[in-house]
Design an enzyme around this catalytic site. Structure first.
Site, PDB file in Angstrom:
ATOM      1  N   HIS A   1       1.843   4.069   0.727  1.00  0.00           N
ATOM      2  CA  HIS A   1       1.346   5.568   1.036  1.00  0.00           C
ATOM      3  C   HIS A   1       1.107   6.249   0.014  1.00  0.00           C
ATOM      4  O   HIS A   1       0.181   7.018  -0.331  1.00  0.00           O
ATOM      5  CB  HIS A   1       2.183   5.846   2.204  1.00  0.00           C
ATOM      6  CG  HIS A   1       1.014   6.980   3.113  1.00  0.00           C
ATOM      7  ND1 HIS A   1       0.587   8.203   2.784  1.00  0.00           N
ATOM      8  CD2 HIS A   1       0.403   6.607   3.989  1.00  0.00           C
ATOM      9  CE1 HIS A   1      -0.140   8.951   3.648  1.00  0.00           C
ATOM     10  NE2 HIS A   1      -0.406   8.027   4.592  1.00  0.00           N
ATOM     11  N   CYS A   2       2.129   6.445  -0.963  1.00  0.00           N
ATOM     12  CA  CYS A   2       2.184   7.426  -1.945  1.00  0.00           C
ATOM     13  C   CYS A   2       1.157   7.320  -3.041  1.00  0.00           C
ATOM     14  O   CYS A   2       0.576   8.036  -3.557  1.00  0.00           O
ATOM     15  CB  CYS A   2       3.790   7.281  -2.788  1.00  0.00           C
ATOM     16  SG  CYS A   2       4.959   7.838  -1.567  1.00  0.00           S
TER      17      CYS A   2
END
Length: 240
Positions: free
Chosen positions: A76-77
């Site tokens: 996600h990051c």
């Protein structure tokens, strides 16, 4: 609360600063991964070993931080959070070109991996519709049981669309859905390796014995340079 669980807490003036600092770190990785991925695609066309290029550049003792090419980014990051900032920036009539371009380059890597793999198989005299491929590792990061936005999902989906018979093995992921297809991890045995036309190293889990894999697989396409220390069978290995 944080002081009880982490070694060092760095205070900043506001949550906005803290969140933007977090995004800067994510964007830094995203942009630099995209840079080396783009270079990997160029080196493939120019027939230059990108891994040797990165290794040589990393010998410089200052001013360079080594990033490795690969089949794409996941989690996600890196692939998601920077895009939120790019969206927010538009409210201020500002366009974050580095973020957008990095996202495009990294999103294209699974397509590049599949196209290079199909070229490789074609040079081996294989018919695509009769080809069997085994993907080793499907998580977005080594030794972590997480497939969120993993490029492996797109690689499996694209290979299936080309008519390739695909399977995967991952000691951390017993089953997954790629596109509209549900797959289960197959046992990693001598028969499994020998029964496919190519083994693709997607995630370089530490549990894999790459000497053993190269010994028993007819062909290995290594997207992570995980086989760099393999002692025998190097003629059967093609790297990204």
């Amino acid at each position: 609360l944080y002081e009880k669980v982490v070694v060092k807490v760095v205070p900043v003036s506001s949550p906005r600063v803290a969140e933007t600092a977090k995004l800067l770190e994510n964007i830094f990785r995203n942009v630099n991964i995209a840079l080396v991925n783009e270079l990997a695609m160029l080196c493939d066309r120019m027939r230059i070993n990108v891994w040797e290029v990165v290794e040589a550049a990393a010998t410089k003792p200052f001013g360079f931080m080594s990033f490795q090419p690969g089949p794409g980014v996941g989690g996600h990051c890196i692939p998601v959070d920077p895009v939120y900032l790019a969206w927010k920036a538009k409210e201020y009539d500002f366009y974050t070109n580095f973020i957008t371009l990095a996202a495009e380059v990294n999103a294209n890597m699974p397509y590049f991996v599949v196209q290079k793999l199909l070229r490789l198989l074609s040079r081996q005299g294989k018919r695509v519709l009769e080809t069997r491929v085994l993907l080793l590792g499907v998580t977005f990061k080594r030794n972590v049981a997480d497939v969120r936005n993993s490029p492996a999902l797109k690689v499996l989906e694209l290979l299936g669309e080309h008519g390739v018979a695909v399977a995967y093995h991952d000691p951390l992921i017993p089953h997954l859905v790629a596109g509209e297809t549900r797959l289960e991890s197959v046992p990693l045995t001598v028969d499994t390796l020998a029964g496919v036309d190519c083994v693709v190293v997607h995630t370089d889990h530490a549990s894999y014995n790459y000497d053993w894999i190269v010994e028993h697989a007819p062909l290995v396409f290594d997207t992570r340079n995980a086989t760099r220390d393999v002692k025998a069978g190097r003629d059967k290995v093609v790297r990204l």
